[in-house]
Motif scaffolding. Sequence first.
Motif, PDB file in Angstrom:
ATOM      1  N   HIS A  94      49.222  38.103  32.109  1.00  0.00           N
ATOM      2  CA  HIS A  94      49.685  38.044  33.499  1.00  0.00           C
ATOM      3  C   HIS A  94      51.208  38.028  33.488  1.00  0.00           C
ATOM      4  O   HIS A  94      51.851  36.987  33.547  1.00  0.00           O
ATOM      5  CB  HIS A  94      49.139  36.792  34.188  1.00  0.00           C
ATOM      6  CG  HIS A  94      47.673  36.871  34.492  1.00  0.00           C
ATOM      7  ND1 HIS A  94      47.112  37.944  35.154  1.00  0.00           N
ATOM      8  CD2 HIS A  94      46.651  36.008  34.244  1.00  0.00           C
ATOM      9  CE1 HIS A  94      45.810  37.742  35.291  1.00  0.00           C
ATOM     10  NE2 HIS A  94      45.502  36.589  34.745  1.00  0.00           N
ATOM     11  N   CYS A 167      43.480  40.694  39.731  1.00  0.00           N
ATOM     12  CA  CYS A 167      43.832  39.648  38.761  1.00  0.00           C
ATOM     13  C   CYS A 167      45.270  39.195  38.942  1.00  0.00           C
ATOM     14  O   CYS A 167      45.590  38.009  38.809  1.00  0.00           O
ATOM     15  CB  CYS A 167      43.587  40.137  37.337  1.00  0.00           C
ATOM     16  SG  CYS A 167      44.657  41.493  36.808  1.00  0.00           S
ATOM     17  N   ASP A 171      46.373  35.463  40.084  1.00  0.00           N
ATOM     18  CA  ASP A 171      47.180  34.649  39.175  1.00  0.00           C
ATOM     19  C   ASP A 171      48.507  34.256  39.809  1.00  0.00           C
ATOM     20  O   ASP A 171      49.004  33.145  39.557  1.00  0.00           O
ATOM     21  CB  ASP A 171      47.439  35.384  37.862  1.00  0.00           C
ATOM     22  CG  ASP A 171      48.119  34.476  36.839  1.00  0.00           C
ATOM     23  OD1 ASP A 171      47.473  33.521  36.369  1.00  0.00           O
ATOM     24  OD2 ASP A 171      49.311  34.694  36.550  1.00  0.00           O
ATOM     25  N   SER A 297      41.064  32.750  36.588  1.00  0.00           N
ATOM     26  CA  SER A 297      41.318  34.021  37.262  1.00  0.00           C
ATOM     27  C   SER A 297      40.034  34.829  37.401  1.00  0.00           C
ATOM     28  O   SER A 297      39.740  35.384  38.477  1.00  0.00           O
ATOM     29  CB  SER A 297      42.372  34.821  36.493  1.00  0.00           C
ATOM     30  OG  SER A 297      42.662  36.041  37.140  1.00  0.00           O
ATOM     31  N   VAL A 298      39.262  34.901  36.333  1.00  0.00           N
ATOM     32  CA  VAL A 298      37.997  35.641  36.378  1.00  0.00           C
ATOM     33  C   VAL A 298      37.029  34.988  37.365  1.00  0.00           C
ATOM     34  O   VAL A 298      36.348  35.664  38.140  1.00  0.00           O
ATOM     35  CB  VAL A 298      37.369  35.724  34.971  1.00  0.00           C
ATOM     36  CG1 VAL A 298      35.970  36.319  35.050  1.00  0.00           C
ATOM     37  CG2 VAL A 298      38.250  36.565  34.047  1.00  0.00           C
TER      38      VAL A 298
END
Length: 323
Positions: A94, A167, A171, A297-298
């Motif tokens: 990230h 994502c 994040d 995040s997932v």
Amino acid sequence: MHALNRLRLFIRILHGHLVPPNYLAVFPFLTLTTMPNAKKSRVRHLAKAVTWRVIASGTTFLLAWFFFQDDAKAVQKATSVAVAESVLKLQVGHMKRFDPGLQSAREFIDSEMGDMLAFKAWYCDSTHRYAMTDAVQPLIVRSTASRRPDHDPKADLQQYYMLAHGCHLVDTARYLCGGIIRVQARHLQRFGAYSWFVDVEFANGALGHLDLTVAVRMDWHEGFQLYGEHGSVIAKTFNPWLFRSSEVDIFRESTGGSSRILGADAHVYRRQLEGFADAILTGSPVAGADVADGVASVRAMLAIAQSARSGQPVSLADVSGAI
């Protein structure tokens, strides 16, 4: 056969992601013949210690994979333990956490802003992005030995856009505001564009709203607004391939004025690698997203996908399955 497929996948993951750190564990053995005798014993001792820590951490993950393969939480916990107990460093890519502008916002949030009231963020890809990136990116050198997925990742664009773009939006929200407890999402597809509006409940009690749209009929459109007790933050973020720091205006109630960091060095990809290398060389925690951030995040993306399908709020702690 099911267990065999799991083993093959584990080996593929190990080879794809852990070979470089593991190589560091084996490297001292390869240098023994070129070192003075006085150093060989110390190198052997260090190499053995590192290698066994690597083996131990890998065993922790492998055993969890086999015995708890249907329990995602158990595997995730084992992964965290394996990383924490080994000499390995794991950093999730990230790169926006290394944007100087976003870092200045994070510093203000942590040290001056006080309680957080609300956060709004948007991440909108542009229909003109490829014309722009073709002009600024170097020519790609391709290899016939390059490794590619065994399927087309763009076959399901709704999934692909969430994974590739969502994502970063998720994040950024977590980096600035902390953990996410629950989401409620709406999704709409029209004229080839995909859009998600997401109501977010943060662990700190702040209200949140996320807008992910791919692609808008305009320039790249990304940024956020943040309202706090002692000030506010307004940010405009550029396409990362321009290597420009986000324009982050921080208003301080105490002074009645705003400030903006220049962020002259905004090569977020290089800064991300340098941060990871520094963590390895000094033994310090990774400055970027770690394994817990990656899992969170997932979970957030999965919760958004499930909420968009059901129309109901979804808690991150309750999700399972694929995005």
